[in-house]
Write an enzyme that holds these catalytic residues in place. Structure first.
Site, PDB file in Angstrom:
ATOM      1  N   TYR A   1      -9.972 -10.261  -7.471  1.00 50.60           N
ATOM      2  CA  TYR A   1      -9.090 -10.471  -8.616  1.00 50.60           C
ATOM      3  C   TYR A   1      -9.361 -11.785  -9.350  1.00 50.60           C
ATOM      4  CZ  TYR A   1      -6.440  -6.733  -6.401  1.00 50.60           C
ATOM      5  OH  TYR A   1      -6.069  -5.539  -5.844  1.00 50.60           O
TER       6      TYR A   1
ATOM      7  N   ARG B   1      -0.973  -1.294  -6.875  1.00 51.93           N
ATOM      8  CA  ARG B   1      -1.248  -2.506  -6.084  1.00 51.93           C
ATOM      9  C   ARG B   1      -2.134  -3.458  -6.879  1.00 51.93           C
ATOM     10  NH1 ARG B   1      -1.358  -4.334  -0.656  1.00 51.93           N
ATOM     11  NH2 ARG B   1      -3.379  -4.985   0.149  1.00 51.93           N
TER      12      ARG B   1
ATOM     13  N   LYS C   1      -1.838  -3.138   7.940  1.00 52.51           N
ATOM     14  CA  LYS C   1      -2.942  -2.741   8.805  1.00 52.51           C
ATOM     15  C   LYS C   1      -2.894  -3.512  10.117  1.00 52.51           C
ATOM     16  CE  LYS C   1      -6.197  -1.297   5.205  1.00 52.51           C
ATOM     17  NZ  LYS C   1      -7.541  -1.500   4.637  1.00 52.51           N
TER      18      LYS C   1
ATOM     19  N   HIS D   1      -3.601  -9.546   2.828  1.00 50.52           N
ATOM     20  CA  HIS D   1      -5.025  -9.693   3.126  1.00 50.52           C
ATOM     21  C   HIS D   1      -5.202 -10.796   4.166  1.00 50.52           C
ATOM     22  CE1 HIS D   1      -6.323  -7.969  -1.048  1.00 50.52           C
ATOM     23  NE2 HIS D   1      -6.019  -7.038  -0.181  1.00 50.52           N
TER      24      HIS D   1
ATOM     25  N   ARG E   1       0.840  -1.188   0.000  1.00 46.98           N
ATOM     26  CA  ARG E   1       0.000   0.000   0.000  1.00 46.98           C
ATOM     27  C   ARG E   1       0.883   1.250   0.000  1.00 46.98           C
ATOM     28  NH1 ARG E   1      -1.944  -3.670   3.778  1.00 46.98           N
ATOM     29  NH2 ARG E   1      -4.066  -4.450   3.399  1.00 46.98           N
TER      30      ARG E   1
ATOM     31  N   HIS F   1      -4.378   3.023  -5.186  1.00 47.66           N
ATOM     32  CA  HIS F   1      -4.116   1.578  -5.175  1.00 47.66           C
ATOM     33  C   HIS F   1      -3.887   1.009  -6.575  1.00 47.66           C
ATOM     34  CE1 HIS F   1      -4.218   0.784  -1.062  1.00 47.66           C
ATOM     35  NE2 HIS F   1      -5.474   0.426  -0.882  1.00 47.66           N
TER      36      HIS F   1
END
Length: 317
Positions: free
Chosen positions: A298, A266, A193, A289, A169, A263
Site C-alpha cells: 500500500y 479490505r 490467521k 499483518h 478479512r 479482499h
C-alpha cells in the site's frame, strides 16, 4: 455445509494421495500436520502446502525419483522448467518454492536429510502487484445498496459496514462470535490467521448498524441457537464464498463495474486510511499483518499522498 470449492479440494487431495507412494505421502502428511498443530495455519494454507508438495512428489516419481528426501537442486530446476511448459503462473511457482523450502527445513530439523535442495534455487521475479480497490464514492454506493426493509439485507448492510470500518478479512467476518463484539467500548476482537487475536475499533457508523441489525434482524435468522454474529438464512455460520457472492450482487445493484475480489473492501479500508494520513504501521496492526513488508503493497498510496502534499505546500512544488 460442503461447498463446491471444498469438495474440489477434497477430491484433489484424494486423487493426489492415491497415486503418491506411501513414503512420500507419509512425509507430506506429517509435515502438514505439524503446520496445523504447531504453527496454527489455516486449513486453506495447509491444503495449499499439501497440494504443492504432492505435485512435486508426483513429478519426481515420474522421473524415477521415489524418495523426496533424496533430491538435488538440478531436479528442482527440472520441475520448474516443467511448470514453465505447463504455463503455470510465476506467483504459484513462488508459492511452491516457499512450501518446499519449509518442507526441507523441517526434514533437516528432524535429521531426516542433511541439505535443502531449494536453497540454491532463485525465486521467480514477480511483477509488482497493487491490489484492486474502490474509490470512496464507490464504497458509499456499495454500502447504500442493501434494502434495509429485508432482514437478510440488513444483516448484509451491517457486514459491509463492519468490513469497511475494520479492514477484517471476509473469513474473519463470517466467523465473528457474539462475545467478540464490545459494543460499549466500540471495538471488536478479531481472530486472524494462526489464531492470532487483535482489537480493532469499529467506528460510529459500523457500531450503529450492528446495533440496528442485532435489534431488528438477527432474531429472524436464528432458526437454531448460535453464537455467530452473522448467521446465514438457515441460521448456520455463513461461508466466505456465500458472502463474496453477496458483495458481487450489491456491486451490481450499485452500478460498480470495477473488478472485485473478496479482499476489495479490505484494500479500500487500507487505501483510504493512508489517503487520510494514517501511518503505515497503524494500518499494519489493524490489518493483522505480522510483517510490515506485507502491508507495504500500500506504500504507493502513501507516496502519491506525499507527492500531492509537496506540490500543494512547497513554495516550488
Amino acid at each position: 455445509m460442503v461447498t463446491a470449492s471444498n469438495k474440489s479440494r477434497k477430491d484433489e487431495k484424494v486423487k493426489l494421495s492415491s497415486v503418491l507412494n506411501a513414503q512420500n505421502a507419509q512425509l507430506i502428511e506429517a509435515f502438514v500436520d505439524m503446520l496445523w498443530l504447531e504453527k496454527g495455519l489455516s486449513q486453506n494454507t495447509v491444503n495449499a502446502y499439501r497440494t504443492d508438495l504432492s505435485k512435486f512428489a508426483l513429478f519426481l516419481q515420474d522421473e524415477r525419483v521415489d524418495d523426496m528426501l533424496n533430491v538435488e537442486s538440478f531436479q528442482v530446476s527440472d520441475y520448474l522448467a516443467h511448470r514453465l511448459t505447463k504455463k503455470l503462473s510465476q506467483r504459484s511457482t513462488a508459492r511452491f518454492l516457499s512450501s518446499a523450502r519449509a518442507f526441507y527445513r523441517y526434514q533437516i530439523s528432524l535429521k531426516a536429510c542433511n541439505k535443502n535442495p531449494i536453497d540454491h534455487v532463485s525465486n521467480p521475479k514477480l511483477p509488482s502487484y497493487l491490489p484492486g480497490t474502490l474509490s470512496e464514492a464507490q464504497v458509499e454506493a456499495l454500502l447504500d445498496a442493501p434494502d434495509l426493509s429485508d432482514a437478510v439485507q440488513l444483516r448484509d448492510k451491517a457486514m459491509l459496514e463492519l468490513l469497511y470500518a475494520t479492514g477484517m478479512r471476509v473469513s474473519e467476518l463470517v466467523n465473528l462470535q457474539m462475545h467478540e463484539i464490545g459494543m460499549l467500548q466500540g471495538v471488536i476482537r478479531v481472530t486472524g490467521k494462526g489464531g492470532k487475536e487483535r482489537l480493532v475499533p469499529m467506528g460510529e457508523h459500523a457500531t450503529h448498524w450492528i446495533k440496528t441489525y442485532l435489534k431488528e434482524a438477527r432474531a429472524q435468522l436464528m432458526t437454531k441457537p448460535s453464537n455467530t454474529v452473522f448467521p446465514s438464512k438457515r441460521g448456520l455460520t455463513m461461508t466466505r464464498q456465500t458472502f463474496w457472492h453477496r458483495i458481487k450482487h450489491y456491486a451490481k445493484v450499485a452500478g460498480i463495474n470495477t473488478h472485485l475480489s473478496p479482499h476489495t473492501m479490505r484494500h479500500a479500508f487500507a487505501t483510504h486510511l493512508l489517503n487520510h494520513g494514517a501511518d503505515l504501521r497503524v494500518v499494519q496492526m489493524l490489518l493483522g499483518h505480522s510483517d510490515l513488508s506485507t502491508t507495504q503493497i500500500y506504500t504507493h498510496v502513501a507516496k502519491e499522498r506525499l507527492q500531492s502534499l509537496v506540490q500543494e505546500h512547497h513554495p516550488r512544488g
